[in-house]
Design a protein around this motif. Structure first.
Motif, PDB file in Angstrom:
ATOM      1  N   LYS A  61      17.676 -59.018 -68.443  1.00 26.94           N
ATOM      2  CA  LYS A  61      18.581 -58.197 -69.234  1.00 26.94           C
ATOM      3  C   LYS A  61      19.354 -59.074 -70.222  1.00 26.94           C
ATOM      4  CE  LYS A  61      20.186 -54.516 -69.003  1.00 26.94           C
ATOM      5  NZ  LYS A  61      20.045 -53.343 -69.916  1.00 26.94           N
ATOM      6  N   VAL A  62      19.643 -58.494 -71.373  1.00 29.83           N
ATOM      7  CA  VAL A  62      20.460 -59.183 -72.365  1.00 29.83           C
ATOM      8  C   VAL A  62      21.913 -58.807 -72.105  1.00 29.83           C
ATOM      9  CG1 VAL A  62      20.889 -59.538 -74.815  1.00 29.83           C
ATOM     10  CG2 VAL A  62      18.575 -59.041 -74.024  1.00 29.83           C
ATOM     11  N   ASP A 108      31.599 -64.311 -75.711  1.00 35.85           N
ATOM     12  CA  ASP A 108      31.022 -63.484 -76.778  1.00 35.85           C
ATOM     13  C   ASP A 108      29.623 -63.936 -77.176  1.00 35.85           C
ATOM     14  OD1 ASP A 108      33.153 -61.767 -76.929  1.00 35.85           O
ATOM     15  OD2 ASP A 108      34.180 -62.911 -78.491  1.00 35.85           O
ATOM     16  N   LYS A 109      28.967 -64.667 -76.296  1.00 33.89           N
ATOM     17  CA  LYS A 109      27.590 -65.070 -76.539  1.00 33.89           C
ATOM     18  C   LYS A 109      26.661 -64.286 -75.620  1.00 33.89           C
ATOM     19  CE  LYS A 109      28.507 -69.758 -78.187  1.00 33.89           C
ATOM     20  NZ  LYS A 109      28.212 -71.206 -77.997  1.00 33.89           N
ATOM     21  N   PHE A 110      25.435 -64.075 -76.101  1.00 31.85           N
ATOM     22  CA  PHE A 110      24.462 -63.321 -75.319  1.00 31.85           C
ATOM     23  C   PHE A 110      23.639 -64.267 -74.452  1.00 31.85           C
ATOM     24  CE2 PHE A 110      25.483 -60.384 -78.695  1.00 31.85           C
ATOM     25  CZ  PHE A 110      25.511 -59.163 -78.041  1.00 31.85           C
ATOM     26  N   HIS A 111      23.275 -63.759 -73.275  1.00 34.10           N
ATOM     27  CA  HIS A 111      22.479 -64.538 -72.333  1.00 34.10           C
ATOM     28  C   HIS A 111      21.392 -63.641 -71.744  1.00 34.10           C
ATOM     29  CE1 HIS A 111      25.425 -67.906 -72.156  1.00 34.10           C
ATOM     30  NE2 HIS A 111      26.291 -66.936 -72.388  1.00 34.10           N
ATOM     31  N   LEU A 112      20.269 -64.250 -71.405  1.00 31.96           N
ATOM     32  CA  LEU A 112      19.215 -63.547 -70.682  1.00 31.96           C
ATOM     33  C   LEU A 112      19.419 -63.792 -69.191  1.00 31.96           C
ATOM     34  CD1 LEU A 112      16.051 -64.241 -72.888  1.00 31.96           C
ATOM     35  CD2 LEU A 112      17.141 -62.036 -72.486  1.00 31.96           C
ATOM     36  N   VAL A 113      19.720 -62.725 -68.466  1.00 33.98           N
ATOM     37  CA  VAL A 113      20.005 -62.816 -67.037  1.00 33.98           C
ATOM     38  C   VAL A 113      18.924 -62.057 -66.274  1.00 33.98           C
ATOM     39  CG1 VAL A 113      21.673 -62.324 -65.214  1.00 33.98           C
ATOM     40  CG2 VAL A 113      22.467 -62.970 -67.503  1.00 33.98           C
ATOM     41  N   GLN A 114      18.366 -62.688 -65.262  1.00 31.87           N
ATOM     42  CA  GLN A 114      17.282 -62.053 -64.504  1.00 31.87           C
ATOM     43  C   GLN A 114      17.780 -60.786 -63.811  1.00 31.87           C
ATOM     44  OE1 GLN A 114      15.422 -64.222 -61.163  1.00 31.87           O
ATOM     45  NE2 GLN A 114      13.470 -63.776 -62.130  1.00 31.87           N
TER      46      GLN A 114
END
Length: 386
Positions: free
Chosen positions: A21-22, A28-34
């Motif tokens: 998931k984004v 305020d930064k986006f991360h890809l989290v499982q």
């Protein structure tokens, strides 16, 4: 930001189906989290596709696993093929699932009931036309076949081996354009764009490195990933290169997928080293939003957009209900006019009951009694309870 509506699903050689998931964090930064990891297959996952709430994964173990992504659970297994399931996709309206196997067959299942509706014993891996009426398949027999899905039979075949000096057996990608007016075939480091109307090549692109993945970013714009980690963008209509991005350092660009959310276009790329990157497409450039490493060898990719199909479907249903109600009101108005005219002409005739009189006796009007039903074939129905 609409990027948070995205969920990236990848299949791996290690037999895992992984979801990311984004998410936007405190900085305020986006991360890809499982978001999940599933191990339902007993061999490498070769293909994955999604439509609406359904997700399907095909494997070298000859099976297809089905998932209900709305309820986040596995909902069935299909075991029709006698070989590795190397290609799958849903029809554009989501009514059917098509799967291709290394045994040369293509199976068509009805979504929801998952009943086998058609089996082409000798086809190839393929791609369905945006209208859902045609399909293209290509295999190791160096033949490109066009299938009429309405009549359930082959329309015609093209010998790629003869026309392409024997390279037809090495076709790695086959893809329809979003508008359905052209299709793409890649062979080695060469990409050919075919016009549907003439069945001829309208544009040829040759790269220095072998093409490993390709996707359309617009009706006439292509993103092409190569074995050196670069992504090249080309305009088919203008027949020129737009720009090049070194996306993955010396790793093969394994998969590419482009989606539009809230009017903004995003590109997802994966590499043979396990990298997953999310990019925002801008005019003449890509901006990386976030990335992660799956620590697995990625084989396939699909991107889910939260509630997109459901909201679109609900909008269509509401519009259909409004249209039916308007039609019903017009009919009632015409009936009322006829009743008044008849009463004026025949004063002794007893007046008929009005719609309000009927409602007072417990019979619901069509405006209040309409309920929404969505069938497995993707058709929308409006049911009136009397």
């Amino acid at each position: 930001m609409p990027a948070s509506d995205l969920e990236i699903i990848v299949g791996t050689y290690e037999e895992f189906l992984l979801g990311y998931k984004v998410l936007k964090k405190e900085n305020d930064k986006f991360h890809l989290v499982q978001s999940f990891a599933d191990h339902s297959h007993r061999a490498s996952i070769r293909s994955v596709c999604a439509k609406g709430k359904y997700l399907a994964s095909g494997s070298a173990d000859e099976s297809i696993t089905l998932y209900d992504m709305k309820n986040r659970k596995e909902c069935g297994i299909l075991v029709q093929h006698n070989g590795m399931v190397n290609c799958m996709l849903f029809s554009p309206n989501g009514s059917h699932l098509l799967s291709g196997s290394e045994d040369g067959s293509i199976a068509i299942f009805r979504t929801g009931s998952w009943q086998l509706e058609k089996l082409f014993p000798k086809a190839h891996k393929g791609e369905v036309h945006p209208t859902g009426k045609l399909a293209l398949t290509v295999g190791t027999d160096a033949t490109l076949r066009t299938w009429n899905l309405v009549k359930g039979r082959q329309a015609y075949a093209t010998n790629l081996g003869k026309n392409r000096t024997g390279n037809g057996r090495a076709v790695t990608n086959i893809l329809w354009s979003p508008d359905g007016n052209s299709y793409v075939l890649t062979i080695g480091a060469e990409l050919n764009v075919y016009d549907v109307a003439t069945a001829g090549i309208v544009y040829t692109i040759k790269l220095d490195k072998k093409i490993s993945s390709v996707c359309f970013t617009k009706d006439t714009e292509l993103a092409i990933g190569d074995e050196g980690g670069g992504i090249s963008f080309y305009s088919v209509s203008e027949k020129k290169q737009l720009f090049v991005v070194e996306a993955h350092n010396n790793s093969r660009v394994k998969c590419l997928s482009c989606v539009t959310v809230g009017g903004k276009k995003f590109l997802v790329s994966t590499s043979s080293a396990g990298e997953i990157k999310l990019w925002k497409c801008k005019v003449g450039k890509l901006k990386q939003i976030c990335s992660t490493n799956s620590d697995c060898r990625i084989t396939c990719l699909v991107v889910l957009v939260a509630n997109s199909d459901e909201s679109t479907l609900n909008t269509e249903i509401k519009e259909e209900i409004t249209e039916i109600n308007n039609t019903s009101n017009e009919v009632k108005s015409d009936k009322s006019k006829r009743k008044r005219r008849n009463s004026e002409e025949n004063p002794d005739v007893k007046k008929l009951k009005t719609t309000q009189d009927i409602e007072n006796k417990g019979i619901k009007s069509s405006k209040k009694s309409v309920s929404e039903v969505v069938c497995t074939r993707g058709q929308k129905w409006v049911v009136e309870d009397l």
